[in-house]
Design an enzyme around this catalytic site. Structure first.
Site, mmCIF file in Angstrom:
data_model
loop_
_atom_site.group_PDB
_atom_site.id
_atom_site.type_symbol
_atom_site.label_atom_id
_atom_site.label_comp_id
_atom_site.label_asym_id
_atom_site.label_seq_id
_atom_site.Cartn_x
_atom_site.Cartn_y
_atom_site.Cartn_z
ATOM 1 C CG PHE A 214 -1.887 1.180 1.185
ATOM 2 C CD1 PHE A 214 -3.075 1.097 0.461
ATOM 3 C CD2 PHE A 214 -1.591 2.371 1.833
ATOM 4 C CE1 PHE A 214 -3.960 2.177 0.397
ATOM 5 C CE2 PHE A 214 -2.461 3.453 1.768
ATOM 6 C CZ PHE A 214 -3.654 3.357 1.051
ATOM 7 C CG ASP B 44 5.721 3.517 1.509
ATOM 8 O OD1 ASP B 44 5.823 4.141 2.581
ATOM 9 O OD2 ASP B 44 4.656 3.444 0.854
ATOM 10 C CE LYS C 184 0.293 5.365 7.787
ATOM 11 N NZ LYS C 184 -1.078 5.672 8.116
#
Ligand SMILES: Cc1ncc(COP(=O)(O)O)c(C=O)c1O
Length: 375
Positions: A127, A212, A241
């Site tokens: 993702f 990532d 995040k």
């Protein structure tokens, strides 16, 4: 009702947070084992983060990237300090945006040399975000549905299957992009040998390795960056995040030789890395560095306690843990919420735990005892 209903929201509204606890409108207390999906790394109302944000808001929040920004310079320096080699940083506002830059940078690196290499290999169940580039990189066709056509140039391989990566290599392949632990895909860990194999392929082919680190970065797994568990040396990492502890910020860190291809005018962001976001990031980085041994210790304790439950498979590292069950787990999330524990379910049957990095063993005991009751 004025807000678009693209989320299926849980029936609670939090109005206050303190440390690892959240409070709803009635003043009911909840143990937060989600941290706003790995965002509130220092917990809520942190005694250093909150005053720093208030102080910065009282001086200067934003001026745009038309001007010199000392907060960006300082935060970039701190992020590079943890990287394996010299590098430079571009700031944006989210994980998807950071991955867009990662993708653009891979293409630009080869276009600038006049090479027709643009394809990127990504992995099933991965993702990378919801914007077109990052969504196209996300090898989950159910998320593409209705939004086709995707951006051209992504080839999907199987995680932990090095032959599937080799099979995907074409003349136009420019890079490989992966999460060392897939978060949204179900807390799926990469095998260390697989990652070293990917690194080797990248070196042999002269292509770029993009990690990532949007979910695994900034201490979440017990190392500052998740890739550091595996001895690999990525060309580009993407962050978001946890970096701002709740203030939106994203970043792309690339080694010097790659970073220099993001030339003046080639990319930009109005908000990216503004004074407020970078000031928050500076506090988070400083605190997370001190917390790393704590994250590893409490993470190990939590992992052991989950194993002792005797049900499901425990996955993940540090304070990014999952419990894979043999059934759907959304109802468990609801039951936990009713008992004052905030957790998440991903990939349908994986309970996911992403507590604030300041969580203590006694909080783990509290969470595990609720889980034990429910399971
Ligand atoms: C690994 C990874 N990359 C990218 C993203 C997208 O980040 P954002 O929601 O900030 O765009 C996420 C979000 O869950 C993620 O886990």
């Amino acid at each position: 009702m004025y807000v678009i209903e693209n989320y299926s929201r849980l029936p609670v509204s939090f109005v206050k947070g303190e440390g690892v606890y959240l409070y709803d409108e009635e003043g009911r207390r909840y143990l937060d084992f989600l941290s706003g999906i790995a965002v509130c790394s220092l917990g809520h109302s942190h005694p250093k983060l909150t005053p720093a944000i208030c102080d910065q808001a009282g001086r200067l929040i934003h001026v745009s990237n038309l001007f010199v920004n000392p907060w960006q310079e300082e935060l970039a320096g701190e992020l590079v300090k943890e990287f394996w080699t010299e590098g430079r940083v571009f700031f944006c506002n989210s994980g998807a945006e950071a991955n867009e830059v990662g993708i653009k940078l891979v293409r630009k690196f080869f276009r600038d040399r006049g090479e027709n290499r643009y394809r990127i290999i990504t992995f099933r169940k991965g993702f990378h975000g919801r914007t077109y580039g990052s969504l196209s990189a996300t090898a989950q066709e159910n998320l593409h549905k209705g939004f086709e056509p995707m951006l051209e140039g992504f080839d999907y391989a199987e995680l932990n299957d090095i032959d599937s990566v080799k099979r995907m290599i074409k003349r136009e392949t420019a890079g490989v992009m992966l999460e060392v632990i897939q978060g949204e895909g179900g807390v799926n860990e990469c095998d260390p040998e697989f990652l070293r194999g990917v690194q080797e392929i990248c070196r042999e082919e002269g292509i770029l390795l993009v990690v990532d680190e949007v979910q695994t970065g900034i201490g979440r797994t017990g190392k500052f960056y998740g890739y550091q568990h595996y001895g690999i040396e990525p060309d580009i990492i993407t962050l978001a995040k946890g970096l701002g502890g709740g203030v939106p910020i994203g970043a792309v860190l690339a080694r010097d030789e790659v970073a220099k291809h993001l030339t003046p005018g080639s990319h930009g962001s109005t908000f990216g890395g503004n004074a407020l976001a970078c000031r928050a990031g500076l506090v988070v980085v400083e605190e997370v560095r001190k917390l790393l041994p704590h994250i590893r210790e409490v993470g190990e304790y939590f992992r052991r306690k989950l194993k002792e439950l005797g049900t499901g498979k425990v996955k993940g590292k540090g304070l990014m843990l999952g419990l894979e069950l043999d059934r759907e787990c959304r109802d468990i999330v609801l039951k936990a919420l009713q008992r004052g524990l905030v957790i998440n379910c991903t990939a349908g049957n994986v309970l996911r735990f992403l507590p604030p990095l300041v969580v203590e063993k006694e909080h783990v005991d509290e969470a595990v005892s609720v889980l034990k009751d429910i399971l």
